[in-house]
Structures are given as structure tokens and as C-alpha cells.
Design a protein around this motif. Structure first.
Motif, PDB file in Angstrom:
ATOM      1  N   ARG A  57       0.824  -1.210   0.000  1.00 51.50           N
ATOM      2  CA  ARG A  57       0.000   0.000   0.000  1.00 51.50           C
ATOM      3  C   ARG A  57       0.855   1.256   0.000  1.00 51.50           C
ATOM      4  O   ARG A  57       0.633   2.185  -0.787  1.00 51.50           O
ATOM      5  CB  ARG A  57      -0.923  -0.006   1.214  1.00 51.50           C
ATOM      6  N   THR A  58       1.845   1.294   0.876  1.00 53.11           N
ATOM      7  CA  THR A  58       2.686   2.485   0.991  1.00 53.11           C
ATOM      8  C   THR A  58       3.475   2.730  -0.284  1.00 53.11           C
ATOM      9  O   THR A  58       3.600   3.872  -0.754  1.00 53.11           O
ATOM     10  CB  THR A  58       3.653   2.338   2.181  1.00 53.11           C
ATOM     11  N   LEU A  59       4.016   1.658  -0.850  1.00 57.90           N
ATOM     12  CA  LEU A  59       4.799   1.798  -2.076  1.00 57.90           C
ATOM     13  C   LEU A  59       3.926   2.248  -3.235  1.00 57.90           C
ATOM     14  O   LEU A  59       4.329   3.108  -4.033  1.00 57.90           O
ATOM     15  CB  LEU A  59       5.487   0.473  -2.395  1.00 57.90           C
ATOM     16  N   ARG A  60       2.725   1.705  -3.336  1.00 58.58           N
ATOM     17  CA  ARG A  60       1.834   2.109  -4.435  1.00 58.58           C
ATOM     18  C   ARG A  60       1.451   3.577  -4.313  1.00 58.58           C
ATOM     19  O   ARG A  60       1.416   4.311  -5.313  1.00 58.58           O
ATOM     20  CB  ARG A  60       0.580   1.234  -4.457  1.00 58.58           C
ATOM     21  N   GLU A  61       1.173   4.026  -3.108  1.00 56.15           N
ATOM     22  CA  GLU A  61       0.821   5.437  -2.910  1.00 56.15           C
ATOM     23  C   GLU A  61       1.974   6.351  -3.295  1.00 56.15           C
ATOM     24  O   GLU A  61       1.771   7.398  -3.932  1.00 56.15           O
ATOM     25  CB  GLU A  61       0.422   5.671  -1.449  1.00 56.15           C
ATOM     26  N   LEU A  62       3.189   5.973  -2.906  1.00 57.15           N
ATOM     27  CA  LEU A  62       4.351   6.793  -3.238  1.00 57.15           C
ATOM     28  C   LEU A  62       4.571   6.848  -4.743  1.00 57.15           C
ATOM     29  O   LEU A  62       4.810   7.925  -5.307  1.00 57.15           O
ATOM     30  CB  LEU A  62       5.594   6.233  -2.541  1.00 57.15           C
ATOM     31  N   LEU A  63       4.473   5.721  -5.417  1.00 51.93           N
ATOM     32  CA  LEU A  63       4.713   5.684  -6.858  1.00 51.93           C
ATOM     33  C   LEU A  63       3.608   6.388  -7.635  1.00 51.93           C
ATOM     34  O   LEU A  63       3.861   6.963  -8.693  1.00 51.93           O
ATOM     35  CB  LEU A  63       4.853   4.230  -7.327  1.00 51.93           C
ATOM     36  N   GLY A  81       6.762  -2.718 -10.780  1.00 47.71           N
ATOM     37  CA  GLY A  81       6.431  -3.174 -12.121  1.00 47.71           C
ATOM     38  C   GLY A  81       5.157  -2.540 -12.650  1.00 47.71           C
ATOM     39  O   GLY A  81       5.050  -2.257 -13.848  1.00 47.71           O
ATOM     40  N   ARG A  82       4.189  -2.317 -11.792  1.00 47.04           N
ATOM     41  CA  ARG A  82       2.931  -1.688 -12.203  1.00 47.04           C
ATOM     42  C   ARG A  82       3.181  -0.323 -12.836  1.00 47.04           C
ATOM     43  O   ARG A  82       2.495   0.081 -13.775  1.00 47.04           O
ATOM     44  CB  ARG A  82       1.997  -1.514 -11.003  1.00 47.04           C
ATOM     45  N   PHE A  83       4.158   0.408 -12.300  1.00 47.66           N
ATOM     46  CA  PHE A  83       4.432   1.763 -12.782  1.00 47.66           C
ATOM     47  C   PHE A  83       5.643   1.816 -13.711  1.00 47.66           C
ATOM     48  O   PHE A  83       6.041   2.900 -14.138  1.00 47.66           O
ATOM     49  CB  PHE A  83       4.655   2.692 -11.588  1.00 47.66           C
ATOM     50  N   LEU A  84       6.238   0.658 -14.004  1.00 43.70           N
ATOM     51  CA  LEU A  84       7.466   0.582 -14.800  1.00 43.70           C
ATOM     52  C   LEU A  84       8.526   1.513 -14.223  1.00 43.70           C
ATOM     53  O   LEU A  84       9.294   2.151 -14.962  1.00 43.70           O
ATOM     54  CB  LEU A  84       7.199   0.940 -16.269  1.00 43.70           C
ATOM     55  N   ALA A  85       8.551   1.621 -12.913  1.00 49.12           N
ATOM     56  CA  ALA A  85       9.418   2.590 -12.237  1.00 49.12           C
ATOM     57  C   ALA A  85      10.886   2.323 -12.545  1.00 49.12           C
ATOM     58  O   ALA A  85      11.416   1.276 -12.175  1.00 49.12           O
ATOM     59  CB  ALA A  85       9.186   2.530 -10.732  1.00 49.12           C
TER      60      ALA A  85
END
Length: 396
Positions: free
Chosen positions: A14-20, A80-84
């Protein structure tokens, strides 16, 4: 096996997705890949300081978080979701585990806390196009890929009491142009005592030439490195078979993390496609209402969910000493390729444009298969290891 995630694992995701979502949108992504480093240093600092991502799977004794490969895989799914674009794969997945497994106590104490803090990035340099062979994903790891005493690859020689010197070239090094530390696989000993060793090379060492290459997937920056009589430090002790064993052991973790990352990208590509077909109208109705479109997306959904299950199982199985990472990676790469291709097709004319992000997911799928596949070789080697196609006598 408990298939549910812990509260800590859910919090990481959750935290990583919010940041990205805040720091790695489409425009930020395109800006980052055009920089000399190929990633946003400020985002990397945030991932390291706020979430401890580089040290997620490192022991607390070396400044890490002390989690397992499962948590690292779940984090990779979100990136991977954001191709960061970030040094996470090269530093935390490829390089850090080898330093932990092979390094002396002094080397671990000197390097791992800096890696965990995000202040030191690293890259693994494997000669030729043999990264998956070195990691025992597409073939047996006999060490020949390091040069085998013949021309090519990287050669290492001892220079008296002053250490080692390296000479050679590596064509494809993930984040090799920007990494502050290189782990270089080199051949030593000639034919008399042929062995493959790993060496530590500073990113600013004399005689080291690094050139960023134009890659199919700009979110995976690569470099060509040339070593012209470069000073190097031996990683660990002079035990070639031990190096090959640890590279092979690291390969399954690398495959599991890559599988989770590919699953995240495939899931996001499918999600964006479903959103679009619900908005685009043809003949007075949303194209997502047509049965043919529903069937195509349903097939992609099944592929992605199957790959997700395989990736999660592969990450969990690492702790059970079960090697299934290669199969999970094959499933995930295939799912990403299918999801990205269908996404471009169903986006219609806009899906083929440079301005739309659909092509970025397709390039990630193609680029990953070139670097870590192909899918059929991953599956073939796994089948060979399981002795699936051996001739067996049938008694009646």
C-alpha cells in the motif's frame, strides 16, 4: 502454505503504491528515463529512506529490514505496475545477495549498510549475453560464459601483492553506466586452474570505460563496460565453484522477483485496457460491451491471474528451498507479452502512438524476454531439470 498476506506485507504494498502514484506518473517516468542516470535519484532516495527498499531483504545486522524474498517480490510487483525506473533490480536483487553470500565479513560491513541506505548502487556484470545461464535459468552454469581462458569475456590476473587486474568487455550491464560499484564475473587461472570469480570494481576506477546503450526498453537502462587493466578486489575467497554455486542459488530469487515485477506490469496493462474499452464508443456503445472484446480480455485476465499465483508461489518457495522461479518467470513474461499486445490492439489508433504509455509495457515485455528469457528456454531447462522427457521403460 498460507496464501494470505500479513499486515506488514499489505502495508509495504500500500505504501509503495501510494508513493509511486505520486512520484512516478507518465510524465515523471518519461523525464526520468531521459536523464543521464536513466532514473530519478530523488525517487530512489525516497524509496530508500522512507521505505527501506534497497535493504528490504538484507539482515538487520547490516542495516537492512530483515524481510524475506517474498516481501522483495511484492515490492517489485508494485514497481512493475508503474514501470518505475530505479536501480532496485540491479542493486538489491542482483548484486546485494551476492555480496551477502560471498563477501568477507569486512566487505559485508563496508558495503551492505550503504546499499541498504540507498547511498551505494551496484550492478552485476556478466560477459556476453549469458546472464540467465550464469543464474542457471536457461542452462547449466559451468562458468564457460566468463571466458573459459579463451579470447573474449573478462580475464583476471593477479598482480603480486597489489591485488587483481581485469581486462575485457561486458556488453549488457543493467544500470552499469550509473552504478557506483560493479560486481564483475571474470575468468582466472587459464587452463591450469580454470575458475570463475567475482570482483569488486569501483565505478570511477582508472581504465574503466562505461557507455550507456540505447535499449529497447528505456526503463531498463543498460551499459557497455570496458575494463582496460582495471584494479579490482576479489569478492570473498578464491573459490571458483563456490562462486558458481552462489550465482545459481541467487538465480531462483532473481527469477521470482522478476516474475512478480512482470505480473505487476501485466496487471496494470490489463487494468488500463479495461478502463479504456469501457469509455471508447463504437456504433453508439462502449466497445467493452461487445462479446468478442469481453472474451479477449477474459483470456488475458486468466493468464495474468495464473502468472500471479505462480509468482507468489515461487517467492514463498524460496524459503522452502524449492526452485520454481524459472517456471514462474516464464509464465509471467508470457502473461505480460499477451496483456501488453492486447492492450495496444484494443486501444486502437491511440495505442500505437508514442504519446500513449501502451508501448512502454510492450517494450518492457519484449526487453525482459530478451534479457531473461526467452520463455521457451526457461521452460525447457526447467523440464530438463525435472527429467520430464527422459525415456523410461514401461513394464506391462
Amino acid at each position: 502454505m498460507d496464501a494470505s498476506f500479513t499486515a506488514e506485507q499489505d502495508e509495504i504494498r500500500r505504501t509503495l503504491r501510494e508513493l509511486l502514484q505520486k512520484r512516478c506518473g507518465s510524465q515523471e517516468l518519461r523525464t526520468a528515463v531521459d536523464t543521464p542516470a536513466g532514473h530519478d535519484p530523488a525517487l530512489w532516495t525516497a524509496l530508500a529512506r522512507q521505505l527501506g527498499l534497497p535493504g528490504l531483504a538484507l539482515p538487520e545486522a547490516y542495516g537492512g529490514v530483515g524481510c524475506t524474498a517474498t516481501e522483495l517480490a511484492l515490492a517489485a510487483e508494485e514497481t512493475g505496475r508503474f514501470l518505475a525506473p530505479s536501480p532496485l533490480l540491479a542493486t538489491a536483487v542482483l548484486a546485494a545477495p551476492l555480496v551477502l553470500a560471498l563477501g568477507t565479513e569486512a566487505q559485508r560491513a563496508r558495503l551492505l549498510p550503504r546499499i541498504a541506505a540507498g547511498s551505494l548502487t551496484a550492478a552485476l556484470a556478466v560477459p556476453g549475453t549469458a546472464l540467465t545461464t550464469a543464474l542457471t535459468l536457461t542452462g547449466p552454469n559451468g562458468g564457460e560464459w566468463a571466458g573459459g581462458g579463451r579470447a573474449g569475456g573478462v580475464q583476471a590476473r593477479q598482480a603480486g601483492d597489489s591485488g587483481w587486474r581485469l581486462y575485457g568487455q561486458v556488453a549488457q550491464v543493467l544500470d552499469g553506466h550509473s552504478a557506483e560499484l560493479l560486481l564483475v564475473a571474470a575468468h582466472a587461472g587459464g587452463f591450469a586452474r580454470s575458475r570463475t570469480l567475482l570482483f569488486l570494481v569501483a565505478g570511477d576506477a582508472d581504465g574503466l570505460v562505461r557507455v550507456r546503450q540505447t535499449s529497447l526498453d528505456a526503463t531498463r537502462p543498460q551499459a557497455r563496460i570496458e575494463l582496460r587493466d582495471v584494479e579490482a578486489e576479489l569478492l570473498g575467497d578464491d573459490d571458483g565453484p563456490h562462486v558458481l554455486r552462489e550465482l545459481s542459488a541467487a538465480g531462483d530469487t532473481v527469477a521470482a522477483v522478476l516474475a512478480a515485477e512482470a505480473v505487476g506490469a501485466a496487471d496494470r496493462a490489463l487494468e488500463r485496457t479495461v478502463q479504456y474499452v469501457g469509455q471508447r464508443e463504437q456504433f453508439g456503445r462502449a466497445i467493452g460491451s461487445f462479446q468478442a472484446v469481453k472474451h479477449r480480455l477474459a483470456d488475458v485476465y486468466v493468464q495474468v491471474q495464473a502468472a500471479k499465483s505462480a509468482a507468489y508461489y515461487a517467492a514463498w518457495a524460496i524459503g522452502q528451498e524449492e526452485r520454481v522461479g524459472g517456471l514462474a518467470l516464464a509464465q509471467a513474461l508470457e502473461a505480460l507479452r499477451i496483456a501488453a499486445a492486447e492492450g495496444i490492439q484494443l486501444h486502437g489508433g491511440i495505442g500505437f502512438t508514442w504519446e500513449h504509455d501502451a508501448h512502454l509495457y510492450f517494450k518492457r515485455a519484449a526487453g525482459d524476454e530478451l534479457l531473461f528469457g526467452p520463455v521457451h528456454r526457461l521452460r525447457a531447462y526447467a523440464a530438463e531439470g525435472a527429467h520430464l522427457f527422459e525415456n523410461r521403460e514401461v513394464t506391462v
